[in-house]
Motif scaffolding. Structure first.
Motif, PDB file in Angstrom:
ATOM      1  N   MET A 197     -13.787 -53.442  -7.190  1.00 32.10           N
ATOM      2  CA  MET A 197     -12.977 -52.225  -7.091  1.00 32.10           C
ATOM      3  C   MET A 197     -11.723 -52.379  -7.913  1.00 32.10           C
ATOM      4  O   MET A 197     -11.167 -53.474  -8.029  1.00 32.10           O
ATOM      5  N   THR A 198     -11.278 -51.270  -8.463  1.00 31.57           N
ATOM      6  CA  THR A 198     -10.072 -51.243  -9.274  1.00 31.57           C
ATOM      7  C   THR A 198      -8.863 -51.106  -8.361  1.00 31.57           C
ATOM      8  O   THR A 198      -8.847 -50.245  -7.475  1.00 31.57           O
ATOM      9  N   PRO A 199      -7.842 -51.955  -8.552  1.00 29.70           N
ATOM     10  CA  PRO A 199      -6.668 -51.827  -7.684  1.00 29.70           C
ATOM     11  C   PRO A 199      -6.037 -50.440  -7.812  1.00 29.70           C
ATOM     12  O   PRO A 199      -6.008 -49.845  -8.873  1.00 29.70           O
ATOM     13  N   VAL A 200      -5.553 -49.957  -6.693  1.00 26.20           N
ATOM     14  CA  VAL A 200      -4.870 -48.665  -6.657  1.00 26.20           C
ATOM     15  C   VAL A 200      -3.523 -48.866  -6.001  1.00 26.20           C
ATOM     16  O   VAL A 200      -3.296 -49.855  -5.308  1.00 26.20           O
TER      17      VAL A 200
ATOM     18  N   MET B 293     -21.316 -42.145 -14.471  1.00 27.79           N
ATOM     19  CA  MET B 293     -21.382 -42.347 -13.019  1.00 27.79           C
ATOM     20  C   MET B 293     -20.027 -41.961 -12.414  1.00 27.79           C
ATOM     21  O   MET B 293     -18.990 -42.441 -12.851  1.00 27.79           O
ATOM     22  N   ALA B 294     -20.049 -41.052 -11.405  1.00 33.92           N
ATOM     23  CA  ALA B 294     -18.829 -40.631 -10.701  1.00 33.92           C
ATOM     24  C   ALA B 294     -18.875 -41.216  -9.299  1.00 33.92           C
ATOM     25  O   ALA B 294     -19.345 -40.570  -8.359  1.00 33.92           O
ATOM     26  N   LEU B 295     -18.430 -42.459  -9.172  1.00 38.72           N
ATOM     27  CA  LEU B 295     -18.518 -43.158  -7.889  1.00 38.72           C
ATOM     28  C   LEU B 295     -17.351 -42.727  -7.000  1.00 38.72           C
ATOM     29  O   LEU B 295     -16.216 -42.662  -7.442  1.00 38.72           O
ATOM     30  N   ARG B 296     -17.661 -42.454  -5.738  1.00 44.35           N
ATOM     31  CA  ARG B 296     -16.609 -42.115  -4.764  1.00 44.35           C
ATOM     32  C   ARG B 296     -16.851 -42.901  -3.476  1.00 44.35           C
ATOM     33  O   ARG B 296     -17.964 -43.359  -3.207  1.00 44.35           O
ATOM     34  N   PHE B 297     -15.780 -43.053  -2.709  1.00 41.12           N
ATOM     35  CA  PHE B 297     -15.849 -43.798  -1.450  1.00 41.12           C
ATOM     36  C   PHE B 297     -16.259 -42.835  -0.338  1.00 41.12           C
ATOM     37  O   PHE B 297     -15.610 -41.817  -0.108  1.00 41.12           O
ATOM     38  N   ASN B 298     -17.348 -43.140   0.371  1.00 44.12           N
ATOM     39  CA  ASN B 298     -17.899 -42.287   1.429  1.00 44.12           C
ATOM     40  C   ASN B 298     -17.401 -42.808   2.778  1.00 44.12           C
ATOM     41  O   ASN B 298     -17.877 -43.820   3.292  1.00 44.12           O
ATOM     42  N   THR B 299     -16.394 -42.141   3.352  1.00 47.19           N
ATOM     43  CA  THR B 299     -15.739 -42.617   4.586  1.00 47.19           C
ATOM     44  C   THR B 299     -16.691 -42.522   5.773  1.00 47.19           C
ATOM     45  O   THR B 299     -17.245 -41.452   6.037  1.00 47.19           O
ATOM     46  N   PRO B 300     -16.921 -43.612   6.543  1.00 44.82           N
ATOM     47  CA  PRO B 300     -17.793 -43.570   7.735  1.00 44.82           C
ATOM     48  C   PRO B 300     -17.156 -42.757   8.862  1.00 44.82           C
ATOM     49  O   PRO B 300     -15.938 -42.528   8.872  1.00 44.82           O
ATOM     50  N   PRO B 301     -17.934 -42.347   9.857  1.00 48.36           N
ATOM     51  CA  PRO B 301     -17.382 -41.629  11.015  1.00 48.36           C
ATOM     52  C   PRO B 301     -16.383 -42.495  11.772  1.00 48.36           C
ATOM     53  O   PRO B 301     -16.598 -43.683  11.962  1.00 48.36           O
ATOM     54  N   GLY B 302     -15.312 -41.878  12.178  1.00 47.85           N
ATOM     55  CA  GLY B 302     -14.291 -42.585  12.945  1.00 47.85           C
ATOM     56  C   GLY B 302     -13.234 -43.262  12.099  1.00 47.85           C
ATOM     57  O   GLY B 302     -12.251 -43.778  12.635  1.00 47.85           O
TER      58      GLY B 302
ATOM     59  N   TRP C 101     -25.450 -46.858   6.367  1.00 45.01           N
ATOM     60  CA  TRP C 101     -24.424 -45.952   5.816  1.00 45.01           C
ATOM     61  C   TRP C 101     -24.028 -46.386   4.399  1.00 45.01           C
ATOM     62  O   TRP C 101     -23.862 -47.575   4.129  1.00 45.01           O
ATOM     63  N   GLN C 102     -23.877 -45.434   3.482  1.00 46.95           N
ATOM     64  CA  GLN C 102     -23.523 -45.704   2.084  1.00 46.95           C
ATOM     65  C   GLN C 102     -22.017 -45.507   1.907  1.00 46.95           C
ATOM     66  O   GLN C 102     -21.513 -44.400   2.070  1.00 46.95           O
ATOM     67  N   LEU C 103     -21.323 -46.598   1.608  1.00 51.08           N
ATOM     68  CA  LEU C 103     -19.886 -46.514   1.392  1.00 51.08           C
ATOM     69  C   LEU C 103     -19.549 -45.992   0.000  1.00 51.08           C
ATOM     70  O   LEU C 103     -18.455 -45.455  -0.212  1.00 51.08           O
ATOM     71  N   TYR C 104     -20.466 -46.157  -0.983  1.00 54.50           N
ATOM     72  CA  TYR C 104     -20.210 -45.717  -2.360  1.00 54.50           C
ATOM     73  C   TYR C 104     -21.342 -44.786  -2.794  1.00 54.50           C
ATOM     74  O   TYR C 104     -22.519 -45.144  -2.684  1.00 54.50           O
ATOM     75  N   VAL C 105     -20.983 -43.598  -3.236  1.00 51.97           N
ATOM     76  CA  VAL C 105     -21.971 -42.589  -3.614  1.00 51.97           C
ATOM     77  C   VAL C 105     -21.671 -42.124  -5.028  1.00 51.97           C
ATOM     78  O   VAL C 105     -20.502 -41.909  -5.386  1.00 51.97           O
ATOM     79  N   ASP C 106     -22.712 -41.964  -5.848  1.00 49.12           N
ATOM     80  CA  ASP C 106     -22.581 -41.456  -7.218  1.00 49.12           C
ATOM     81  C   ASP C 106     -22.777 -39.947  -7.176  1.00 49.12           C
ATOM     82  O   ASP C 106     -23.894 -39.454  -7.028  1.00 49.12           O
ATOM     83  N   ASP C 107     -21.682 -39.190  -7.262  1.00 46.68           N
ATOM     84  CA  ASP C 107     -21.768 -37.729  -7.217  1.00 46.68           C
ATOM     85  C   ASP C 107     -22.397 -37.148  -8.463  1.00 46.68           C
ATOM     86  O   ASP C 107     -22.780 -35.968  -8.482  1.00 46.68           O
ATOM     87  N   ALA C 108     -22.519 -37.926  -9.543  1.00 45.21           N
ATOM     88  CA  ALA C 108     -23.109 -37.385 -10.769  1.00 45.21           C
ATOM     89  C   ALA C 108     -24.616 -37.257 -10.667  1.00 45.21           C
ATOM     90  O   ALA C 108     -25.244 -36.533 -11.437  1.00 45.21           O
TER      91      ALA C 108
ATOM     92  N   PRO D  70      -9.673 -40.308   6.850  1.00 44.13           N
ATOM     93  CA  PRO D  70     -10.195 -39.806   5.566  1.00 44.13           C
ATOM     94  C   PRO D  70      -9.463 -40.442   4.388  1.00 44.13           C
ATOM     95  O   PRO D  70      -8.251 -40.645   4.413  1.00 44.13           O
ATOM     96  N   ALA D  71     -10.210 -40.765   3.331  1.00 41.25           N
ATOM     97  CA  ALA D  71      -9.636 -41.371   2.125  1.00 41.25           C
ATOM     98  C   ALA D  71      -9.132 -40.284   1.180  1.00 41.25           C
ATOM     99  O   ALA D  71      -9.706 -39.191   1.119  1.00 41.25           O
ATOM    100  N   PRO D  72      -8.044 -40.536   0.445  1.00 39.44           N
ATOM    101  CA  PRO D  72      -7.570 -39.549  -0.532  1.00 39.44           C
ATOM    102  C   PRO D  72      -8.607 -39.308  -1.619  1.00 39.44           C
ATOM    103  O   PRO D  72      -9.489 -40.134  -1.864  1.00 39.44           O
ATOM    104  N   GLU D  73      -8.502 -38.178  -2.241  1.00 39.76           N
ATOM    105  CA  GLU D  73      -9.427 -37.802  -3.301  1.00 39.76           C
ATOM    106  C   GLU D  73      -9.387 -38.835  -4.437  1.00 39.76           C
ATOM    107  O   GLU D  73      -8.330 -39.181  -4.955  1.00 39.76           O
ATOM    108  N   GLY D  74     -10.585 -39.345  -4.809  1.00 40.76           N
ATOM    109  CA  GLY D  74     -10.696 -40.297  -5.906  1.00 40.76           C
ATOM    110  C   GLY D  74     -10.316 -41.719  -5.565  1.00 40.76           C
ATOM    111  O   GLY D  74     -10.273 -42.573  -6.451  1.00 40.76           O
ATOM    112  N   TRP D  75     -10.053 -42.015  -4.296  1.00 40.58           N
ATOM    113  CA  TRP D  75      -9.614 -43.359  -3.917  1.00 40.58           C
ATOM    114  C   TRP D  75     -10.797 -44.307  -3.800  1.00 40.58           C
ATOM    115  O   TRP D  75     -11.854 -43.941  -3.276  1.00 40.58           O
ATOM    116  N   LEU D  76     -10.649 -45.532  -4.301  1.00 40.12           N
ATOM    117  CA  LEU D  76     -11.608 -46.610  -4.113  1.00 40.12           C
ATOM    118  C   LEU D  76     -10.846 -47.821  -3.578  1.00 40.12           C
ATOM    119  O   LEU D  76      -9.709 -48.066  -3.982  1.00 40.12           O
ATOM    120  N   PRO D  77     -11.437 -48.589  -2.658  1.00 40.80           N
ATOM    121  CA  PRO D  77     -10.723 -49.745  -2.089  1.00 40.80           C
ATOM    122  C   PRO D  77     -10.337 -50.744  -3.171  1.00 40.80           C
ATOM    123  O   PRO D  77     -11.148 -51.059  -4.049  1.00 40.80           O
TER     124      PRO D  77
END
Length: 269
Positions: free
Chosen positions: A76-79, A1-10, A37-44, A13-20
């Motif tokens: 979410m994993t701390p970043v 599973m390649a989960l990514r954060f899907n930024t809502p309108p307004g 709206w889906q905040l987390y999307v599985d690109d796989a 933009p989140a950095p590449e690969g960033w999760l809250p």
């Protein structure tokens, strides 16, 4: 599973690969995500009719009801703090035309139909419309007040609406410059320019008053010189002697008065 954060309108933009990270909350000034709206999307997972965003299974995506519910539902994993999304830096304004003190283009959410505004030392120009253009201009000296209005959505986007109050012959007119970038700077420059124009107009009015132009009574003309007195006509002594004789004969003059006056007239010959 390649989960990514899907930024809502307004949202920024989140950095590449960033999760809250755990406990992270969105800025309260950001707009709420649209319903569903889906905040987390599985690109796989390949996209297809069975797994479109609105039909994804809970294992593939989390459907947002509110930002708080989503953040609690997904660990979410701390970043590092440096990767937290921030608002993009403001773009440098385009160079102004000669004689233009300020200019801006409205940036509505639709991306089309934004107003175009321009300020000079004497006029405030504004154009509106997408299919047709409505262009008007206001003498900057007639601007009596400038205010700022900013909704939550506009604040998140770095925009605002500038309300300009214009003194007309039939009352006060409101001119609204909508969705302006850097609205506080716009309020300041319009206010300062209008104040300077009113002072210049007042100085011109005072100058006309003291220079004797229309509005100042004309000075009174100097008094006319008196007309010269005509010289008396010369007196004929023979006629005077004749008149003396008539006055003596009529008994008006005595013989002594007649003799004295006769001697005076003869002395002037």
């Amino acid at each position: 599973m390649a989960l990514r954060f899907n930024t809502p309108p307004g949202w920024p933009p989140a950095p590449e690969g960033w999760l809250p990270p755990a406990g992270w909350q969105p800025d309260p000034t950001w707009p709420l995500p649209p319903a569903g709206w889906q905040l987390y999307v599985d690109d796989a997972v390949a996209q297809g009719p069975a797994n479109l965003p609105a039909m994804r299974a809970p294992a593939d995506a989390v459907v947002a009801q509110s930002p708080a519910e989503l953040l609690e539902a997904q660990p979410m994993t701390p970043v590092p703090v440096s990767t937290v999304p921030v608002s993009p830096p403001p773009q440098a304004p385009a160079p102004l035309e000669p004689g233009v003190l300020w200019a801006a283009v409205g940036q509505p959410l639709t991306g089309i139909g934004g107003g175009r505004y321009k300020l000079t030392e004497t006029m405030l120009y504004f154009e509106r419309g997408f299919l047709s253009t409505n262009a008007q201009q206001v003498p900057i000296g007639d601007v009596i007040d400038v205010d700022l209005r900013q909704s939550i959505t506009q604040k998140a986007r770095g925009l605002g609406s500038v309300v300009v109050k214009v003194q007309r012959s039939n009352g006060i007119e409101l001119v609204i410059l909508e969705d302006i970038p850097q609205p506080r700077e716009a309020v300041a420059v319009i206010n300062d320019t209008a104040h300077a124009a009113r002072l210049a107009q007042q100085q011109r009015t005072n100058t006309r008053h003291y220079s004797g132009l229309p509005g100042t009574p004309a000075p009174a003309p100097p008094p006319a010189a008196p007309a010269p007195t005509a010289a008396p006509a010369p007196v004929d002594p023979i006629a005077q002697l004749r008149q003396l004789g008539e006055l003596r004969d009529a008994g008006i003059l005595t013989e002594e008065e007649f003799a004295a006056k006769k001697a005076e007239i003869l002395s002037r010959l």
